[in-house]
Scaffold this motif. Sequence first.
Motif, PDB file in Angstrom:
ATOM      1  N   LYS A 332       0.852  -1.206   0.000  1.00 55.93           N
ATOM      2  CA  LYS A 332       0.000   0.000   0.000  1.00 55.93           C
ATOM      3  C   LYS A 332       0.887   1.256   0.000  1.00 55.93           C
ATOM      4  O   LYS A 332       0.661   2.197  -0.769  1.00 55.93           O
ATOM      5  CB  LYS A 332      -0.890  -0.035   1.259  1.00 55.93           C
ATOM      6  N   ASN A 333       1.914   1.265   0.837  1.00 58.59           N
ATOM      7  CA  ASN A 333       2.812   2.423   0.912  1.00 58.59           C
ATOM      8  C   ASN A 333       3.592   2.620  -0.386  1.00 58.59           C
ATOM      9  O   ASN A 333       3.807   3.751  -0.831  1.00 58.59           O
ATOM     10  CB  ASN A 333       3.804   2.251   2.073  1.00 58.59           C
ATOM     11  N   ALA A 334       4.000   1.510  -0.974  1.00 56.18           N
ATOM     12  CA  ALA A 334       4.754   1.603  -2.238  1.00 56.18           C
ATOM     13  C   ALA A 334       3.875   2.213  -3.324  1.00 56.18           C
ATOM     14  O   ALA A 334       4.300   3.115  -4.057  1.00 56.18           O
ATOM     15  CB  ALA A 334       5.225   0.210  -2.658  1.00 56.18           C
ATOM     16  N   ILE A 335       2.645   1.756  -3.392  1.00 59.19           N
ATOM     17  CA  ILE A 335       1.717   2.284  -4.415  1.00 59.19           C
ATOM     18  C   ILE A 335       1.483   3.776  -4.172  1.00 59.19           C
ATOM     19  O   ILE A 335       1.490   4.581  -5.104  1.00 59.19           O
ATOM     20  CB  ILE A 335       0.383   1.485  -4.397  1.00 59.19           C
ATOM     21  N   TYR A 336       1.319   4.148  -2.902  1.00 61.96           N
ATOM     22  CA  TYR A 336       1.096   5.564  -2.548  1.00 61.96           C
ATOM     23  C   TYR A 336       2.248   6.436  -3.078  1.00 61.96           C
ATOM     24  O   TYR A 336       2.034   7.517  -3.618  1.00 61.96           O
ATOM     25  CB  TYR A 336       0.992   5.683  -1.021  1.00 61.96           C
ATOM     26  N   ILE A 337       3.476   5.952  -2.959  1.00 62.36           N
ATOM     27  CA  ILE A 337       4.622   6.741  -3.438  1.00 62.36           C
ATOM     28  C   ILE A 337       4.684   6.761  -4.967  1.00 62.36           C
ATOM     29  O   ILE A 337       4.913   7.806  -5.574  1.00 62.36           O
ATOM     30  CB  ILE A 337       5.960   6.174  -2.871  1.00 62.36           C
ATOM     31  N   LEU A 338       4.444   5.602  -5.568  1.00 63.03           N
ATOM     32  CA  LEU A 338       4.685   5.477  -7.007  1.00 63.03           C
ATOM     33  C   LEU A 338       3.553   6.009  -7.880  1.00 63.03           C
ATOM     34  O   LEU A 338       3.762   6.343  -9.040  1.00 63.03           O
ATOM     35  CB  LEU A 338       4.944   4.000  -7.363  1.00 63.03           C
ATOM     36  N   GLU A 339       2.323   6.095  -7.333  1.00 63.18           N
ATOM     37  CA  GLU A 339       1.182   6.412  -8.208  1.00 63.18           C
ATOM     38  C   GLU A 339       1.089   7.901  -8.569  1.00 63.18           C
ATOM     39  O   GLU A 339       0.386   8.272  -9.500  1.00 63.18           O
ATOM     40  CB  GLU A 339      -0.137   5.942  -7.573  1.00 63.18           C
ATOM     41  N   ASP A 340       1.793   8.758  -7.835  1.00 66.73           N
ATOM     42  CA  ASP A 340       1.668  10.192  -8.074  1.00 66.73           C
ATOM     43  C   ASP A 340       3.070  10.760  -8.321  1.00 66.73           C
ATOM     44  O   ASP A 340       3.926  10.734  -7.424  1.00 66.73           O
ATOM     45  CB  ASP A 340       1.028  10.839  -6.825  1.00 66.73           C
ATOM     46  N   GLU A 341       3.296  11.257  -9.530  1.00 64.06           N
ATOM     47  CA  GLU A 341       4.641  11.666  -9.951  1.00 64.06           C
ATOM     48  C   GLU A 341       5.208  12.788  -9.065  1.00 64.06           C
ATOM     49  O   GLU A 341       6.378  12.753  -8.679  1.00 64.06           O
ATOM     50  CB  GLU A 341       4.582  12.096 -11.420  1.00 64.06           C
ATOM     51  N   LYS A 342       4.335  13.751  -8.695  1.00 66.26           N
ATOM     52  CA  LYS A 342       4.826  14.887  -7.883  1.00 66.26           C
ATOM     53  C   LYS A 342       5.243  14.385  -6.486  1.00 66.26           C
ATOM     54  O   LYS A 342       6.291  14.733  -5.968  1.00 66.26           O
ATOM     55  CB  LYS A 342       3.704  15.936  -7.779  1.00 66.26           C
ATOM     56  N   ARG A 343       4.394  13.525  -5.924  1.00 68.15           N
ATOM     57  CA  ARG A 343       4.678  12.960  -4.594  1.00 68.15           C
ATOM     58  C   ARG A 343       5.971  12.131  -4.647  1.00 68.15           C
ATOM     59  O   ARG A 343       6.837  12.217  -3.770  1.00 68.15           O
ATOM     60  CB  ARG A 343       3.498  12.072  -4.187  1.00 68.15           C
ATOM     61  N   PHE A 344       6.084  11.343  -5.710  1.00 66.32           N
ATOM     62  CA  PHE A 344       7.265  10.500  -5.912  1.00 66.32           C
ATOM     63  C   PHE A 344       8.537  11.354  -5.910  1.00 66.32           C
ATOM     64  O   PHE A 344       9.532  11.031  -5.228  1.00 66.32           O
ATOM     65  CB  PHE A 344       7.092   9.746  -7.237  1.00 66.32           C
ATOM     66  N   GLU A 345       8.503  12.475  -6.621  1.00 63.53           N
ATOM     67  CA  GLU A 345       9.673  13.370  -6.680  1.00 63.53           C
ATOM     68  C   GLU A 345       9.999  13.938  -5.297  1.00 63.53           C
ATOM     69  O   GLU A 345      11.163  14.100  -4.937  1.00 63.53           O
ATOM     70  CB  GLU A 345       9.456  14.515  -7.690  1.00 63.53           C
ATOM     71  N   GLU A 346       8.955  14.235  -4.518  1.00 63.45           N
ATOM     72  CA  GLU A 346       9.183  14.764  -3.149  1.00 63.45           C
ATOM     73  C   GLU A 346       9.878  13.722  -2.273  1.00 63.45           C
ATOM     74  O   GLU A 346      10.800  14.033  -1.517  1.00 63.45           O
ATOM     75  CB  GLU A 346       7.849  15.169  -2.504  1.00 63.45           C
ATOM     76  N   PHE A 347       9.430  12.473  -2.383  1.00 63.54           N
ATOM     77  CA  PHE A 347      10.062  11.396  -1.607  1.00 63.54           C
ATOM     78  C   PHE A 347      11.519  11.208  -2.036  1.00 63.54           C
ATOM     79  O   PHE A 347      12.408  11.031  -1.206  1.00 63.54           O
ATOM     80  CB  PHE A 347       9.285  10.082  -1.773  1.00 63.54           C
ATOM     81  N   LYS A 348      11.751  11.273  -3.348  1.00 61.73           N
ATOM     82  CA  LYS A 348      13.125  11.100  -3.865  1.00 61.73           C
ATOM     83  C   LYS A 348      14.052  12.184  -3.292  1.00 61.73           C
ATOM     84  O   LYS A 348      15.151  11.895  -2.828  1.00 61.73           O
ATOM     85  CB  LYS A 348      13.131  11.215  -5.401  1.00 61.73           C
TER      86      LYS A 348
END
Length: 377
Positions: A332-348
Amino acid sequence: MKKLKIGIVLYPTFGGSGVLATELGLSLAKKGHQIHFISYNQPARLDNYIENVFYHEVLIPAYPLFEFAPYEVALTSKLVNVTLNEGLDIIHAHYAIPHASAAYMAKQILLTHGINVPIVCTLHGTDITLVGRDSSYKPVITFAINHSDAVTAVSESLKNDTLRHFEIKKEIQVIYNFIDNSKYKYNPDECIKKRIAPGGEKLIMHMSNFRPVKRIPDIIKAFHIIRKTIPSKLTMIGDGPERQAAEDLVQQLGIQDHVSFIGKIKSAELVLPCADLFMLPSDSESFGLSSLEAMASGVPVISTNAGGVPEVMVHGKTGFLSEVGDFEDMAKNAIYILEDEKRFEEFKKAAREQALKFDITNILPQYEELYHRLASK
Ligand code: GMT
């Protein structure tokens, strides 16, 4: 500051303690200290001529009487000989078993030669949390820790575990593991990434020695859930006793076209930046050096809230921490990070920034300060 001659005793394998000890020695050598690595095999990241770096192999002569080769005796003799020949100022034993007790014994022998060489013992994790607690080793480990001149642990969690499980009278200093961030690129090598994920899929990675403590099946079960929502590939780096069972599970789940086991590699820093997510769902983990390597490459981490991991990662910012075994939450957490490009960039970005806190420039002076303090006594 005086340049020191430092003997580093380590495991030469791909495990975190060996990697850390090698990187520590190489960084100290760059600063002008003379480093003498001592092990039974060439350390994995040490296969070139490097200024100020020397390698001493521990050889055990074969003899038909020995059912078990007496490695600790051969290592002790090697430590004595290297100290006498090279004039070591410090012996730094990485991983307590059997390095700390061999170093203690070498120190006692050297005292009979009128030489008092200080011993530093760094506790790395399983030497305390798994193997060292076994009654076959515990009395020796307890003694060796208490009789080292200085003891360090790679996280507060490991320090607390040591105090909980052993009768320790010695002060334990926490010196966190480190990383040379300049070696880790933020941008992936597109060629490698295209080869692994030709359809532009998200790339999930794991890297370890595939021991039961790493809970490899949790990665595969989580990935099985993730790829139902996110087109993705899983790359498993490393090797060890759990690999075959993991490959079997991949077959059973019918996801063999999406999972590759690439075995051990030397240059993790080339491959890790290609990952979009790193998974480390361990049962216990004193620090999790591989997740720091991933974060340094700008890769968010899905892990467990076990041991020292919460000291390294920030839950909800650099990735997520789940309860041990809860692979559904990890998915669930992995999908949360990967499904939204802007959010993904923030995590990176947050992962990379967090890794900078553990940069070698912040940690190396702590070891140097410790060595100088002991050497000047
Ligand atoms: O992870 C392993 O099983 C290997 C082991 C080792 O000694 O090489 O790793 C331990 O030391 C690393 C370096 O300090 C830590 O980053 C790992 O978290 C720790 N492993 C465990 O605690 C399971």
